[in-house]
Design a protein around this motif. Structure first.
Motif: not given
Length: 600
Positions: A336-345, A565-567
């Protein structure tokens, strides 16, 4: 989210693994450490190098360090000098076993192992300054860290660094030897194979719990919930009850039933308050509840609360030792931590969480294939956020797909196809993006949760719209909405897809209104990466309705967020739009360079 049944009752020690994780294969990795310095203390506290607080393991590390100090220093210096040369490292005693095996490594695997070695070495170098002793000792720690980072890893002249640190030549080389010896001890702990794991027979409760998790992963949510609720009524102790309720929350989240998940979470907290908090396993129970709270917040779209709860869970887990330490809970938290860091960029921090996840798998005696496939999927998702990372993402997806095919994992295969679709989209190949996206959706209808299916249906609708098939895109978007509860994270992301579709079909006023509403939601819940994309779409809508000043404000805000923080694909689109609105030549050049990198 989390995949695979976890039977963690009998896992106690690590084993050697040949396959490492990847990081960016370029010199910017050194600079990337600075951007995750706030996360490193947490990542290094326990498992970043693959070994925990077990005193017997520490003793095994110290013995060879003392007895082979000159050889170890020489091998460390050789490793640091040739950190980017896989062929040379095959002869380095510290890491050669990672490259040499029964058969040669594939070039992609070789680069993955090389990237893993670099990541571990850089983490070990950072650990040089993690000690806080005060006074003279702390100054020595800082000097040793500077010497390794600037000379051995940065390539600066010894005399220049010595002068900057105020050291004589003799003092400099004494400090350098000490630094190499300390790094060597850490590397031995990271790369040396350990004792064969001790196994114990799982209890009936654990076997039934794992069966319920397996049912959940096969999208049999109602059957899984029935079994879990039966377990919850039969258990006679609070820890098992908390575990069963935690899996109920996870299953409800996977099924997209967020309201019921909140009710199950409230039940968990009532059980904990009724039980004694003085129990020796109270910290583990609290960690599981914080993790469940993080899952519900995540599915509700509240990234801020999810991150805070998940960090509390990991902090509690790091205080535990055998027999209460539970790898299953920590794996879920790291996932979950990895996914959260991806969401916040924040892809660097996401990679750090993936690295810890991978090390936990290496310590399991026989990790489920679903977890191995899921690790590759997580890494691919993270690399896709990085400029120049699509090749690495493709390599990880290929490994995930191979794992899915070998072990018959249709769920993970569908996810790999969906991510392949995104990679093709970013490279400008709409035909491949459509083909992969449709294959993923066809396979996912039988195995995905409502949340996952809705998200991927919305993503495919974007591809179809960009290819000019607006009616099909609209149909996919409607199907996506029908599967989602009103207040959930995926609903907000679906709104972004609808804004883009409205712009494509010539309804800019509706697009502007929906974009503004979505911007406010994403800003409130801390989803920075998607906030930048929403502001870009808002700017497009304002341009279409002739409000140039508002469009300039939105695109400036979008670029300000996406640059941090973006793609890369989203940032390139924002630069391209900014160049059209403001005639900014630099932004046009930036957009062209990013697109060229993505399509290389």
């Amino acid at each position: 989210m989390y995949r695979g049944a976890l039977n963690c009752e009998g896992e106690r020690r690590s084993r050697r693994t040949r396959r490492g994780i990847s990081r960016r294969d370029n010199p910017e990795l050194l600079e990337g450490l600075a951007s995750i310095s706030a996360y490193l203390p947490e990542a290094l506290n326990r498992n970043a190098l693959g070994w925990g607080k077990r005193t017997e393991e520490c003793a095994c590390i110290e013995a060879p360090v003392k007895s082979r100090a000159p050889d170890l220093i020489r091998e460390v210096q050789h490793l640091l000098r040739h950190l980017n040369d896989a062929r040379t490292l095959q002869h380095n005693r510290i890491v050669q076993h990672l490259f040499v095996g029964d058969e040669p490594l594939h070039p992609i695997q070789e680069q993955a192992v090389l990237a893993h070695v670099r990541a571990v070495v850089l983490t070990a170098a950072q650990m040089l300054r993690s000690e806080r002793s005060g006074g003279r000792m702390e100054r020595a720690v800082q000097r040793q860290h500077a010497i390794i980072m600037r000379c051995d890893l940065g390539g600066e002249l010894h005399r220049v660094v010595a002068a900057d640190l105020g050291l004589s030549e003799r003092q400099f080389y004494r400090e350098r030897r000490s630094a190499c010896l300390r790094v060597g001890g850490l590397l031995l702990g990271a790369f040396t194979s350990a004792v064969e794991p001790i196994r114990t027979t799982p209890t009936e409760f654990v076997m039934r719990l794992n069966y319920a998790i397996h049912l959940r992963e096969c999208a049999q949510f109602d059957v899984a919930l029935e079994l879990l609720r039966t377990l919850a009524t039969e258990v006679t102790n609070a820890p098992d009850l908390i575990r069963a309720l935690s899996e109920i929350v996870s299953t409800l989240c996977a099924a997209g039933r967020i309201v019921q998940a909140r009710e199950a979470l409230d039940t968990m907290w009532r059980v904990h308050s009724d039980d004694s908090v003085c129990r020796p396993d109270a910290a583990l129970m609290l960690a599981e509840m914080e993790l469940a709270k993080a899952q519900v917040a995540w599915e509700s779209g509240d990234a801020n609360e999810a991150m805070a709860a998940n960090k509390r869970s990991l902090t509690l887990l790091q205080t535990l030792d055998e027999p209460f330490f539970d790898r299953g809970v920590e794996l879920k938290a790291l996932d979950l931590m990895g996914a959260l860091y991806r969401v916040i960029g924040d892809p660097e921090a996401s990679l750090a969480a993936c690295g810890r996840f991978r090390e936990m798998l290496a310590r399991m005696p026989d990790p489920p294939a679903t977890l191995r496939a899921h690790l590759h999927l997580n890494l691919a998702s993270t690399y896709m956020l990085m400029t120049g990372g699509l090749s690495l993402a493709t390599a990880e997806l290929s490994q995930a797909l191979e794992c899915a095919r070998r072990y018959n994992l249709p769920n993970e295969a569908a996810e790999a196809f969906a991510l392949f679709s995104s990679v093709a989209l970013f490279r400008g190949d709409l035909d491949s993006a459509t083909s992969y996206g449709r294959s993923a959706l066809a396979l996912g209808r039988s195995f995905w949760s409502a949340q996952t299916f809705a998200t991927n249906a919305a993503n495919l609708s974007r591809v179809e719209a960009m290819a000019g098939r607006s009616s099909l895109a609209l149909s996919l978007l409607k199907e996506s909405r029908l599967r989602l509860e009103k207040n959930c994270m995926q609903r907000m992301l679906t709104d972004l897809n609808e804004v883009e579709l409205l712009l494509n079909v010539g309804e800019p006023h509706r697009a502007a209104a929906l974009a503004t509403t979505t911007v406010l939601k994403l800003d409130r819940f801390g989803m920075a990466r998607y906030l930048g994309s929403a502001l870009y779409l808002e700017a497009r809508a304002y341009v279409a309705i002739g409000r140039k000043r508002k469009a300039v404000q939105s695109i400036d805000a979008s670029i300000g967020i996406l640059e941090r923080r973006g793609h890369p694909f989203s940032l390139a689109l924002a630069y391209e739009l900014s160049a059209k609105i403001t005639v900014n030549a630099r932004h046009r050049t930036e957009a062209e360079e990013i697109f060229a990198t993505l399509r290389a």
